[in-house]
Design a protein around this motif. Sequence first.
Motif, mmCIF file in Angstrom:
data_model
loop_
_atom_site.group_PDB
_atom_site.id
_atom_site.type_symbol
_atom_site.label_atom_id
_atom_site.label_comp_id
_atom_site.label_asym_id
_atom_site.label_seq_id
_atom_site.Cartn_x
_atom_site.Cartn_y
_atom_site.Cartn_z
ATOM 1 N N SER A 96 61.583 -20.416 -27.397
ATOM 2 C CA SER A 96 61.780 -18.979 -27.152
ATOM 3 C C SER A 96 63.237 -18.570 -27.364
ATOM 4 O O SER A 96 63.621 -17.456 -27.016
ATOM 5 C CB SER A 96 61.348 -18.625 -25.721
ATOM 6 O OG SER A 96 62.092 -19.374 -24.766
ATOM 7 N N ASN A 458 57.966 -19.562 -30.569
ATOM 8 C CA ASN A 458 56.704 -19.514 -29.838
ATOM 9 C C ASN A 458 55.950 -18.212 -30.078
ATOM 10 O O ASN A 458 54.716 -18.177 -30.004
ATOM 11 C CB ASN A 458 56.974 -19.693 -28.338
ATOM 12 C CG ASN A 458 55.715 -19.935 -27.555
ATOM 13 O OD1 ASN A 458 54.948 -20.841 -27.868
ATOM 14 N ND2 ASN A 458 55.480 -19.127 -26.536
ATOM 15 N N SER A 459 56.668 -17.132 -30.396
ATOM 16 C CA SER A 459 56.002 -15.848 -30.628
ATOM 17 C C SER A 459 55.012 -15.945 -31.773
ATOM 18 O O SER A 459 53.914 -15.361 -31.720
ATOM 19 C CB SER A 459 57.041 -14.764 -30.925
ATOM 20 O OG SER A 459 57.846 -15.139 -32.041
ATOM 21 N N GLU A 462 51.947 -18.343 -30.787
ATOM 22 C CA GLU A 462 50.966 -17.659 -29.942
ATOM 23 C C GLU A 462 50.041 -16.779 -30.768
ATOM 24 O O GLU A 462 48.847 -16.678 -30.487
ATOM 25 C CB GLU A 462 51.686 -16.823 -28.883
ATOM 26 C CG GLU A 462 52.338 -17.668 -27.795
ATOM 27 C CD GLU A 462 53.031 -16.814 -26.759
ATOM 28 O OE1 GLU A 462 53.256 -15.600 -27.024
ATOM 29 O OE2 GLU A 462 53.357 -17.335 -25.679
ATOM 30 N N LYS A 463 50.574 -16.144 -31.805
ATOM 31 C CA LYS A 463 49.741 -15.295 -32.646
ATOM 32 C C LYS A 463 48.796 -16.113 -33.511
ATOM 33 O O LYS A 463 47.632 -15.759 -33.696
ATOM 34 C CB LYS A 463 50.621 -14.419 -33.547
ATOM 35 C CG LYS A 463 51.386 -13.343 -32.803
ATOM 36 C CD LYS A 463 52.267 -12.560 -33.769
ATOM 37 C CE LYS A 463 53.061 -11.500 -33.054
ATOM 38 N NZ LYS A 463 53.948 -10.746 -33.974
ATOM 39 N N ALA A 466 48.151 -22.642 -31.709
ATOM 40 C CA ALA A 466 48.875 -23.901 -31.845
ATOM 41 C C ALA A 466 48.192 -24.864 -32.799
ATOM 42 O O ALA A 466 48.829 -25.767 -33.349
ATOM 43 C CB ALA A 466 49.046 -24.551 -30.470
#
Length: 475
Positions: A96, A458-459, A462-463, A466
């Motif tokens: 992040s 991580n953004s 998440e979309k 993983a």
Amino acid sequence: MRLIHKYIGLVCASILFFTSCESDVLDNNPYYMGDSADQIFSDPVKIAAASVGLYDALQNSEFLGGRAQIYVDARGIDLNPPTFFGNLSTFQPTSSDATIEDAWQGAYRTIYECNLFLKGIEGAKAASVITESEYKTYSAEAKFIRGVVYFYTLNFWGQMYAKESENLGVPLVLQAFDGGSAFTEAIKITRSTIDDCYKQIISDFEYAEQNLSDTRDDVYEGRATATSSAAQAMLCRTYLYMKDNAKAIAYANKLDGKYSLESTTITNLTNPAASSEVIFFIAMNISDNPNTNNALGQHYGKDARADITVNSDYLNLFSNTDKRKTDVVVQKGGNWYCNKYQNGTKDWAPIIRYAEILLNKAEALVKSSNTVDAGAVSLLNQVHGRSDSGVTYSTSDFANAQALLDEILKERRRELAFEGHGSFDLFRNGKGIPAGRGSASTPALEYPNNYFALPIPNSDIEKAGANVLKQNKGY
């Protein structure tokens, strides 16, 4: 002659401005400033302006406008880890981390603009707005820029090249998704292998080599825009990173006679556009630059932000007769600063110059022969002797090939410092980070190490999910 400055006003008025609120690899919905895409790609003059706009995209303030070059060196051993960039330079980032996320988005924003331009000129060619020859030239420029961005992106977020490695590269986004499919299709793009990423980079540079002129009539344009020679130079570097020494040597040879070393150190060049050794750089001027805070001259300058200092160990690389000891660094208030960027926001952002090509060839000669190669020693002397006439190397100075290679790598540190080579040169040669970097208590990072690759933001994970966009090991 298509001079870059002829179109600056038109670029500001009608160029596609391809950013978005998210501006990441998964969701690139463009909006337009001025004319629509249909208007731009139906007018050959505006297409020419849009092609110039791609170089403006390359100035991205979070990536190759200067920040990316800083990140390469901030993770090396010649700078004190700058606190401004937080955990990126101390190998303790998280997924992040805002600095890393901004860099990732900046890289893919430029890639997206190249893809959107390629899509537009495909339609323009089909409609006979531009000729086949013009189409190839425009495509070659866009692919060269995309290749440059992917080269740095891969080496930030992937480990160093290993053909059979299980380590992943980066997502290869090679088309521009329209507004209706940007999320549903782009989100499916997984990370390619390191080998496949390099194959794409080579493909882009080879296309540029085949479809651009060697140089341009205008000196400035010939250094600030893509040429066949610039593509050959990037191929030389790329093959060196891939450990294909024969091809690195072959591409270095293609540049013989096209460029030459200046008689003075690169620090003393007030106009790199006119330099005989600059092959490609990202142009800046007072009104067209990343921004006041992000430029190389602002971060490095002793009288600007001055938030990056040079490690005293770097000074120990030089003999007392080496001009670079006083040219490349400058002291103020007990600290040492890089002195290569003295013009604040106007400073050029370097990509590649001829001194690197000579050292690439020297390194490749030693690695391919595993001997104290006389040709490599001669090349080392060319670069070193320009700045230090008091030292001349001979083959008898080196006990074995490794000793010569170590000196060539030291010369890369002396000559190419603070131009975006530091940590990449370490990692691709199987070298880690010694203990004590930044503070006496900092432990060593032995090679290989998971943290030599930056975390995927991580953004985006998440979309995508993983299982689609896999995180690097260790994060």
